[in-house]
Design a protein around this motif. Sequence first.
Motif, PDB file in Angstrom:
ATOM      1  N   ARG A 243     -20.297  15.729  31.323  1.00 44.46           N
ATOM      2  CA  ARG A 243     -20.668  14.568  30.527  1.00 44.46           C
ATOM      3  C   ARG A 243     -19.916  13.331  31.016  1.00 44.46           C
ATOM      4  O   ARG A 243     -18.772  13.445  31.491  1.00 44.46           O
ATOM      5  CB  ARG A 243     -20.324  14.774  29.049  1.00 44.46           C
ATOM      6  N   PRO A 244     -20.477  12.139  30.873  1.00 46.23           N
ATOM      7  CA  PRO A 244     -19.693  10.928  31.118  1.00 46.23           C
ATOM      8  C   PRO A 244     -18.437  10.942  30.243  1.00 46.23           C
ATOM      9  O   PRO A 244     -18.503  11.240  29.045  1.00 46.23           O
ATOM     10  CB  PRO A 244     -20.645   9.805  30.718  1.00 46.23           C
ATOM     11  N   LEU A 245     -17.306  10.644  30.848  1.00 44.27           N
ATOM     12  CA  LEU A 245     -16.008  10.825  30.192  1.00 44.27           C
ATOM     13  C   LEU A 245     -15.153   9.576  30.319  1.00 44.27           C
ATOM     14  O   LEU A 245     -15.080   8.979  31.391  1.00 44.27           O
ATOM     15  CB  LEU A 245     -15.276  12.011  30.819  1.00 44.27           C
ATOM     16  N   MET A 246     -14.506   9.221  29.220  1.00 44.38           N
ATOM     17  CA  MET A 246     -13.486   8.175  29.244  1.00 44.38           C
ATOM     18  C   MET A 246     -12.255   8.672  28.503  1.00 44.38           C
ATOM     19  O   MET A 246     -12.357   9.203  27.390  1.00 44.38           O
ATOM     20  CB  MET A 246     -13.984   6.878  28.602  1.00 44.38           C
ATOM     21  N   VAL A 247     -11.084   8.525  29.118  1.00 44.15           N
ATOM     22  CA  VAL A 247      -9.830   8.825  28.437  1.00 44.15           C
ATOM     23  C   VAL A 247      -8.983   7.560  28.431  1.00 44.15           C
ATOM     24  O   VAL A 247      -8.907   6.844  29.439  1.00 44.15           O
ATOM     25  CB  VAL A 247      -9.081  10.000  29.089  1.00 44.15           C
ATOM     26  N   VAL A 248      -8.388   7.297  27.272  1.00 45.15           N
ATOM     27  CA  VAL A 248      -7.559   6.114  27.087  1.00 45.15           C
ATOM     28  C   VAL A 248      -6.168   6.575  26.695  1.00 45.15           C
ATOM     29  O   VAL A 248      -6.010   7.380  25.756  1.00 45.15           O
ATOM     30  CB  VAL A 248      -8.128   5.192  25.988  1.00 45.15           C
ATOM     31  N   VAL A 249      -5.157   6.081  27.394  1.00 44.50           N
ATOM     32  CA  VAL A 249      -3.790   6.530  27.140  1.00 44.50           C
ATOM     33  C   VAL A 249      -2.843   5.354  27.360  1.00 44.50           C
ATOM     34  O   VAL A 249      -3.146   4.422  28.112  1.00 44.50           O
ATOM     35  CB  VAL A 249      -3.442   7.715  28.077  1.00 44.50           C
ATOM     36  N   GLY A 250      -1.707   5.395  26.682  1.00 45.01           N
ATOM     37  CA  GLY A 250      -0.679   4.396  26.915  1.00 45.01           C
ATOM     38  C   GLY A 250       0.190   4.778  28.094  1.00 45.01           C
ATOM     39  O   GLY A 250       0.292   5.954  28.457  1.00 45.01           O
ATOM     40  N   GLU A 251       0.837   3.798  28.686  1.00 46.57           N
ATOM     41  CA  GLU A 251       1.644   4.072  29.870  1.00 46.57           C
ATOM     42  C   GLU A 251       3.002   4.681  29.521  1.00 46.57           C
ATOM     43  O   GLU A 251       3.708   5.179  30.411  1.00 46.57           O
ATOM     44  CB  GLU A 251       1.871   2.789  30.674  1.00 46.57           C
ATOM     45  N   LYS A 252       3.381   4.679  28.235  1.00 46.58           N
ATOM     46  CA  LYS A 252       4.670   5.229  27.830  1.00 46.58           C
ATOM     47  C   LYS A 252       4.511   6.718  27.499  1.00 46.58           C
ATOM     48  O   LYS A 252       3.953   7.069  26.465  1.00 46.58           O
ATOM     49  CB  LYS A 252       5.209   4.488  26.605  1.00 46.58           C
ATOM     50  N   PRO A 253       5.007   7.607  28.342  1.00 45.84           N
ATOM     51  CA  PRO A 253       4.851   9.038  28.066  1.00 45.84           C
ATOM     52  C   PRO A 253       5.808   9.504  26.979  1.00 45.84           C
ATOM     53  O   PRO A 253       6.891   8.953  26.792  1.00 45.84           O
ATOM     54  CB  PRO A 253       5.189   9.695  29.409  1.00 45.84           C
ATOM     55  N   GLY A 254       5.395  10.539  26.244  1.00 46.77           N
ATOM     56  CA  GLY A 254       6.227  11.138  25.207  1.00 46.77           C
ATOM     57  C   GLY A 254       6.124  12.646  25.252  1.00 46.77           C
ATOM     58  O   GLY A 254       5.388  13.225  26.056  1.00 46.77           O
TER      59      GLY A 254
END
Length: 313
Positions: A243-254
């Motif tokens: 499926r067409p996929l988009m993932v959005v994440v912040g640059e600060k890892p935790g």
Amino acid sequence: MSEIIKTVSIPNIAWETAADIHFPPNFDENKKYPAVVCAHPIGSCKEQTSGNIYGKAIAEAGFVVVAFDASFQGSSGGKPRFIEDPEFRVSDFRFVVDHIQTLPYVDADRIGVLGICGGGGYAINAAMTDYRFKCCVGITPVNFGRLSREGFACFDPVGALEKMAAQRTAEAQGRERLVINYLPSTVEDANKATSDIDIIEATEYYKTNRGEAPNGCTSGLFSFNSAALAWDAFNHAEVLMNRPLMVVVGEKPGGFGAYRDAHEIHGRAASKEKHIVVLPGVSHYMLYDKPEAVKPALEQLLPFLKKHLGDAK
């Protein structure tokens, strides 16, 4: 219809799933609308970020949005309570689609899925195994199986499984069920216990007026957590995730690992169209409700949903 939000009960395996349907402005029941199913994070509920932030914004953009409570959690049925079983969590999506594709104002051929945190991992897995979903968005997605084997098991999954087995045996013999809280009770306690940004900010979200809700209890039934340790949200993604996929994440890892998981699924997915959006200066829990994180996320995901699901007809 005049409702902005309508609460419904959706038949599940042997209980009901509670869901809120968010309607777009100037809703016309004689039209056919694209729809988006929204899934809440681990230990959360539909009244939190999946409904009141992303569900609301996506509905305002012209979609019918269904935010639902997981089985055994929130206002949904299923006993015992507080089970976090990935197979049930993914199965819930299928029952929600069973229901909404029968609604006269939903176009059954234009349904997408979005999830936040653990709900993002589940949404990706649901899109891999139910092709009624035409596209998928993961907001700071977490692979709960990986997290269960690592951080939640103190990196000793075999030892964790042994403890869960002993606890379940004891409960079957009459001992009180052990319901654990995934987070410290207060922000002060979180700061004393750890320097991890995810735990501190999760506590600030769930344990204060910022995000707390009656059903957002961040609790899990320890003896039933064993199912998660052998599960992987991204299993067979190289073949099945088309499926067409988009993932959005912040640059600060935790510590919960969304940064890592977002990059992994983006790399592994077989999708011909896939996007990863890394937002500078943003952390995992900022993407739950902070305008400076949510706004740029919506600026990316709304055109993506429009492209693949279209407008009302």
